[in-house]
Design an enzyme around this catalytic site. Structure first.
Site, mmCIF file in Angstrom:
data_model
loop_
_atom_site.group_PDB
_atom_site.id
_atom_site.type_symbol
_atom_site.label_atom_id
_atom_site.label_comp_id
_atom_site.label_asym_id
_atom_site.label_seq_id
_atom_site.Cartn_x
_atom_site.Cartn_y
_atom_site.Cartn_z
ATOM 1 N N HIS A 67 4.205 2.315 8.117
ATOM 2 C CA HIS A 67 4.160 3.645 7.451
ATOM 3 C C HIS A 67 3.483 4.544 8.761
ATOM 4 O O HIS A 67 3.430 4.185 9.738
ATOM 5 C CB HIS A 67 3.252 3.405 6.483
ATOM 6 N N ASP A 80 3.449 1.621 0.793
ATOM 7 C CA ASP A 80 4.158 2.393 1.440
ATOM 8 C C ASP A 80 4.599 1.866 2.666
ATOM 9 O O ASP A 80 3.723 1.555 3.473
ATOM 10 C CB ASP A 80 3.657 3.940 1.739
ATOM 11 N N HIS A 89 6.367 4.289 -6.894
ATOM 12 C CA HIS A 89 5.943 5.560 -5.742
ATOM 13 C C HIS A 89 7.332 6.250 -5.665
ATOM 14 O O HIS A 89 7.931 6.432 -4.736
ATOM 15 C CB HIS A 89 5.872 4.785 -4.675
ATOM 16 N N ASP A 113 -2.754 10.205 -1.838
ATOM 17 C CA ASP A 113 -2.079 9.845 -3.108
ATOM 18 C C ASP A 113 -2.417 8.340 -3.349
ATOM 19 O O ASP A 113 -2.246 8.168 -4.472
ATOM 20 C CB ASP A 113 -0.467 9.937 -3.150
#
Lengths: 310, 310
Positions: free
Chosen positions: B142, B212, B270, B66
């Site tokens: 992450h 992220d 997000h 993504d």
């Protein structure tokens, strides 16, 4: 039973704001077959409210990005949404290697079984079969290994005319009648002619997807009499030389294929971004083959399972 | 000079029909910096009439799809449209390998020079510098190697107050004044105090992109006093445990970072696909840090280059 093609993208390599990369969904009964998967296919599926979980097979014609850059994203979303049913993926050599590398770096371990079938794009070959259909590759002529796909329904059973059925018939004999056999006695003499007690079966429908290719009339034997023929038509015919150089086709060439193969309907797609208005492409093809339509985003082409007249 | 952020996508891993995968364009002067490049970014650029040929640098935070599945398509389109100017691509290990494989199978030989800079995602490090700005990585936490990016304008020259400038000043002395130095005589005595003849410089603006990551307060020293802080906020705070498990952050955690770092404005993005309405996420963050906005598709955040009051 449905036999319906939905177009998700009609653009060649460079997309426009309202023209997406190639992807099509062929619905046959309850099964959804996704043909090519350009960037943004998962968004287009949402746009047309098509549930990706219903897709059973995905077919990738070749490894130009406009035909598969949406695949890794779609497979990822299926995973994230907890898909469990296996998915069959048919594609050229290299596709599995690319996906494996992408999933390695994203740490993705798919929730479902992805069964990859590597295609020999250079030949006509059966690659899939179930109770209802077969799928064959057809060899295209493009700058990288490329094939098209032909989807054909299998022969269907002959409906029995119940009121004409003699009561002595056994269940196996009834099955033989459905599949067109006559009923013979033990000595091999005709007991009951099939045509006396059965009707013509429903039509076995077919769809041929001719992906990127230069004009290739040796495909004709494969395409003969199909119900729907999709053929790329990247250029109008004044750019025939450009088409040939880039291993693409023109409107007239697509229409000539349709006419020679005597197909029922021709669908044009894979349009160059230079054409903001597609009417000239349609008109040019219709001069050669009138039953031509533009395969643009959102359009649906259904083939009816008509019973022949009694 | 412009310092303007345009949001192209606000979705986490699973997109919605109207919510795209992560991509942002930061315009600084005439330079366009593309930050992450989720699937469909090239279509979003068209949607907002942003010319991709103006993009000079692309930064990929990590290799979850993504955040980069739109990259190969965008690079291909730049090529097909004849780009000649070099393009700098900053990304984690593996990105170059993936793109090389894709371009190998598509037979693509890019028309422009793609200069790949492999990032060490685990440290704070300067990765780019030109006359106007620097870009540093910041380490995220992450599930795969991930970094954020901080864009900072360099210190700007102090405007000279022309009517107060003595006529004896030489060109090199004028330059030294612009950069904050006093003017001394040959014996090292003060001849002219900088503050007598210069004004405060224009502000040096900054943008921090926190991709992220789970909540990571040790980032605070890097984020202190930035003008714009983008921080992922995948979940509302009731799902803090889910956030922690998946190495994501909540609204309140993002807001706490903004408050502790005393940033000027916080942007949330997000978002999990479970939130059709994003108002609760915004409200929750604003309870902790009122100067919060949703970084949704199409929104623009400009930072002004205000001169301080005389």
């Amino acid at each position: 039973m449905d036999f319906e093609l939905r177009i998700l993208g009609s653009s060649s390599a460079t997309p426009l704001a309202n023209r997406h990369h190639t992807a099509q969904v062929l619905t046959i009964g309850n099964q959804l077959h996704l043909i090519d998967c350009g960037e943004g296919t998962q968004m287009q599926l949402m746009q047309y409210k098509i549930k990706h979980q219903r897709i059973c097979n995905i077919y990738i014609s070749h490894l130009h990005g406009d035909h598969y850059f949406g695949l890794a994203g779609l497979l990822s979303t299926m995973h994230l949404q907890g898909r469990l049913s296996p998915l069959h993926l048919f594609g050229p050599p290299g596709l599995s290697e690319i996906l494996s590398l992408q999933f390695k770096y994203s740490g993705t371990n798919l929730s479902y079984k992805l069964i990859f079938h590597e295609l020999d794009t250079g030949c006509y070959k059966k690659i899939y079969e179930d109770k209802q259909i077969t799928v064959h590759t057809i060899p295209m002529e493009h700058r990288v290994p490329t094939c098209g796909f032909i989807f054909r329904e299998k022969q269907k059973p002959r409906p029995l005319i119940k009121e004409r059925l003699p009561s002595y018939l056994t269940p196996p004999q009834l099955v033989r009648l459905k599949w067109g056999e006559d009923i013979m006695d033990e000595q091999g003499n005709l007991l009951l002619a099939n045509k006396e007690v059965t009707l013509e079966p429903k039509r076995s429908r077919s769809y041929a997807y001719c992906s990127d290719s230069k004009y290739k009339p040796d495909l004709l034997p494969y395409l003969r009499h199909v119900d729907l023929l999709y053929h790329e038509a990247t250029f109008t015919h004044d750019l025939a030389e450009r088409a040939s150089q880039t291993f693409h086709s023109t409107t007239k060439q697509a229409a000539q294929m349709a006419a020679s193969a005597e197909v029922k309907q021709l669908l044009l797609g894979h349009f160059s971004a230079r054409y903001k208005d597609l009417t000239p492409l349609l008109n040019e093809a219709r001069e050669v083959f009138p039953r031509t339509e533009l395969a643009i985003e959102g359009s649906i082409f259904s083939v009816q399972e008509r019973l022949p007249e009694l």
